[in-house]
Write an enzyme that holds these catalytic residues in place. Structure first.
Site, PDB file in Angstrom:
ATOM      1  N   LYS A  36       0.857  -1.156   0.009  1.00 55.62           N
ATOM      2  CA  LYS A  36       0.066   0.025   0.053  1.00 55.62           C
ATOM      3  C   LYS A  36       0.785   1.316   0.015  1.00 55.62           C
ATOM      4  O   LYS A  36       2.095   0.987   0.293  1.00 55.62           O
ATOM      5  CB  LYS A  36      -1.020  -0.006   1.229  1.00 55.62           C
ATOM      6  CG  LYS A  36      -0.298   0.006   2.551  1.00 55.62           C
ATOM      7  CD  LYS A  36      -0.988  -0.222   3.796  1.00 55.62           C
ATOM      8  CE  LYS A  36      -0.152   0.025   5.139  1.00 55.62           C
ATOM      9  NZ  LYS A  36      -1.117  -0.861   6.194  1.00 55.62           N
ATOM     10  N   ARG A 134      -9.870   0.723  14.766  1.00 59.96           N
ATOM     11  CA  ARG A 134      -9.981   1.639  13.697  1.00 59.96           C
ATOM     12  C   ARG A 134     -11.009   0.930  12.833  1.00 59.96           C
ATOM     13  O   ARG A 134     -12.101   1.293  12.650  1.00 59.96           O
ATOM     14  CB  ARG A 134      -8.513   1.586  13.082  1.00 59.96           C
ATOM     15  CG  ARG A 134      -8.204   2.318  11.858  1.00 59.96           C
ATOM     16  CD  ARG A 134      -6.995   2.524  11.303  1.00 59.96           C
ATOM     17  NE  ARG A 134      -6.495   1.348  10.846  1.00 59.96           N
ATOM     18  CZ  ARG A 134      -5.316   1.080  10.349  1.00 59.96           C
ATOM     19  NH1 ARG A 134      -4.444   1.990  10.451  1.00 59.96           N
ATOM     20  NH2 ARG A 134      -4.761  -0.156  10.020  1.00 59.96           N
ATOM     21  N   TYR A 266      16.785  30.878   5.278  1.00 56.08           N
ATOM     22  CA  TYR A 266      15.523  31.371   5.719  1.00 56.08           C
ATOM     23  C   TYR A 266      15.544  31.384   7.327  1.00 56.08           C
ATOM     24  O   TYR A 266      16.022  30.775   8.163  1.00 56.08           O
ATOM     25  CB  TYR A 266      14.501  30.655   5.555  1.00 56.08           C
ATOM     26  CG  TYR A 266      13.872  30.778   3.974  1.00 56.08           C
ATOM     27  CD1 TYR A 266      13.453  32.006   3.641  1.00 56.08           C
ATOM     28  CD2 TYR A 266      13.827  29.619   3.444  1.00 56.08           C
ATOM     29  CE1 TYR A 266      13.138  31.913   2.370  1.00 56.08           C
ATOM     30  CE2 TYR A 266      13.277  29.545   2.184  1.00 56.08           C
ATOM     31  CZ  TYR A 266      12.758  30.954   1.349  1.00 56.08           C
ATOM     32  OH  TYR A 266      12.518  30.839   0.409  1.00 56.08           O
ATOM     33  N   MET A 314      11.970  24.628   0.466  1.00 55.38           N
ATOM     34  CA  MET A 314      11.365  23.666  -0.434  1.00 55.38           C
ATOM     35  C   MET A 314      12.108  22.696  -1.228  1.00 55.38           C
ATOM     36  O   MET A 314      11.596  21.486  -1.560  1.00 55.38           O
ATOM     37  CB  MET A 314      10.296  24.381  -1.178  1.00 55.38           C
ATOM     38  CG  MET A 314       8.988  23.861  -1.282  1.00 55.38           C
ATOM     39  SD  MET A 314       8.006  25.188  -2.506  1.00 55.38           S
ATOM     40  CE  MET A 314       7.091  25.855  -0.965  1.00 55.38           C
TER      41      MET A 314
HETATM   42  C1  LIG Z   1      -0.071  -1.843   6.718  1.00 53.03           C
HETATM   43  C2  LIG Z   1      -0.659  -2.949   7.204  1.00 53.03           C
HETATM   44  C3  LIG Z   1       0.062  -4.038   7.465  1.00 53.03           C
HETATM   45  C4  LIG Z   1       1.625  -4.166   7.414  1.00 53.03           C
HETATM   46  O1  LIG Z   1       2.133  -3.491   8.521  1.00 53.03           O
HETATM   47  P1  LIG Z   1       3.576  -3.280   8.796  1.00 53.03           P
HETATM   48  O2  LIG Z   1       3.984  -3.028  10.003  1.00 53.03           O
HETATM   49  O3  LIG Z   1       4.333  -2.531   7.686  1.00 53.03           O
HETATM   50  O4  LIG Z   1       4.022  -5.038   8.409  1.00 53.03           O
HETATM   51  C5  LIG Z   1      -0.442  -5.582   7.847  1.00 53.03           C
HETATM   52  N1  LIG Z   1      -1.845  -5.213   7.970  1.00 53.03           N
HETATM   53  C6  LIG Z   1      -2.785  -4.480   7.854  1.00 53.03           C
HETATM   54  C7  LIG Z   1      -4.044  -4.493   8.024  1.00 53.03           C
HETATM   55  C8  LIG Z   1      -2.191  -3.312   7.430  1.00 53.03           C
HETATM   56  O5  LIG Z   1      -2.893  -1.979   7.360  1.00 53.03           O
END
Ligand SMILES: *Cc1c(COP(=O)(O)O)cnc(C)c1O
Length: 374
Positions: A36, A134, A266, A314
């Site tokens: 992701k 969550r 800056y 930046m």
């Molecule tokens: C992001 C995520 C992971 C991976 O977590 P890491 O700490 O990067 O291994 C596993 N399960 C879910 C549901 C996640 O959202």
């Protein structure tokens, strides 16, 4: 030719980390690589291609849109959308063979009816909230949820999963074990109701390494695949060997002598305390180099550490290179990486600005050219 600010992504190291983790957790387990957020800033498509070559079992994305991008690049490996989907994305999921997490009954019903119209049985993974608070069906409401799912005959519960709140913190072991216990009870409830999910998975990176009893029959690992173990695994435990996958570099694009007593950058936050040689380097906070590194961060140039002076702006930083012999224009400047035995990790940067390494690599912007090393 373009600006010499690049993120180098070492895909050999990605493969090394996967093999190393698999050996550590047990080769019999299924393994989901979490890609992701553009593979935590490492490039989801290229990383997924490499992981597919390495025969990864699953890829995990946050959004169906991210899954679609993988499918459009020819990735065939099973993909799980960890954040479920949004109203109206049912066809997108089914047409692209993306598996989704489910924890809302209304969305399950919508997916079921689209599946029914297409005359398909669609696999889903049910997410249970055992204490993260969550996403997920609350563990104490799972029985009713399972009953309702029984009526959705075009959905097949192929996985049950939960997510840990604090698996990286050994002080929270009791809570992690409570989450594991609650998940076991949930699995039993589904079993009693006649469900036979293929997958039962709980563990993220820290749980996979620090809590062997959390591994179920699949682990979902992100950070450790990218070599980001330093700040997200508990200290003083046995760990697999991991190699950083990403390095961030630029070059010196301007060099100047500055007398003692001048201010730089800056807000005039730095004053030279001696005659100094100052390098200007074309990387800034738009590239993801945090402004919090102003007068605090460091780089490696010609194998030596050199400090960021003045504010990170930046598009540019200034680095004091007075102490480095034979410095010259176009010398490499390493912001994350290793040279001559000196190393700057994403975790080092993270610590300085009070965050975690994930936020540093995720924050590297698309303006930074990615170079893949195979
Ligand atoms: C992001 C995520 C992971 C991976 O977590 P890491 O700490 O990067 O291994 C596993 N399960 C879910 C549901 C996640 O959202």
């Amino acid at each position: 030719m373009s600006r010499p600010t690049v993120a180098k992504i070492n895909l050999e190291n990605l493969a090394f980390n996967l093999a190393s983790v698999k050996k550590f957790v047990g080769e019999d387990l299924q393994c989901m690589a979490v890609v992701k957020a553009d593979a935590y800033g490492h490039g989801a498509i290229e990383c997924s291609r490499k992981l597919e070559q390495e025969r990864i079992d699953w890829l995990g994305v946050a959004l169906p849109e991210e899954g679609l991008e993988l499918r459009q690049s020819g990735i065939r490996t099973p993909v799980l959308c960890l954040g479920s989907f949004f109203d109206g994305q049912e066809n997108l999921l089914i047409e692209n063979d993306l598996t989704t997490v489910i924890f809302r009954l209304d969305l399950a019903e919508k997916l079921n009816s689209v599946a029914k119209n297409l005359n398909k049985i669609v696999n889903i993974h049910v997410k249970v909230d055992t204490g993260m608070g969550r996403l997920g069906v609350r563990f104490d409401e799972i029985s009713e949820f399972a009953e309702s799912l029984k009526k959705l005959t075009n959905l097949n519960v192929d996985g049950l999963m939960t997510h840990f709140a604090a698996a990286d913190n050994l002080w929270e072991n009791d809570f992690t074990n409570l989450q594991i216990q609650r998940f076991k009870e949930v699995c039993d409830i589904f079993q009693e109701k006649g469900f036979r999910p293929t997958y039962r998975d709980l563990a993220n990176s820290p749980a996979s390494i620090a809590h062997p009893n959390s591994r179920g029959n699949m682990v979902r690992i992100g950070g450790i695949l990218y070599g980001l173990g330093e700040d997200i695994l508990p200290k003083n435990i046995k760990k697999p060997d991991l190699k950083p996958v990403l390095s961030l570099q630029s070059k010196i694009c301007f060099l100047k002598n500055v007398p003692k007593g001048e201010t730089l950058g800056y807000s005039r936050s730095f004053v030279t305390n001696k005659k100094s040689l100052i390098a200007s380097v074309p990387i800034g906070y738009h590239d993801g180099l945090p402004r919090g590194l102003s007068n605090a961060g460091r780089a490696i140039i010609r194998g030596q550490f050199a400090y960021i002076v003045g504010r990170v702006s930046m598009d540019w930083i200034l680095v004091d290179v007075t102490h480095i012999p034979e410095i010259s224009l176009n010398d490499d400047v390493i912001l994350i990486g290793e040279n001559n035995g000196n190393c700057i990790s994403a975790a080092e940067i993270a610590e300085k600005i009070d965050t975690i390494s994930y936020e540093i690599t995720c924050g590297i912007s698309p303006r930074v050219t990615k170079i893949y090393q195979y």
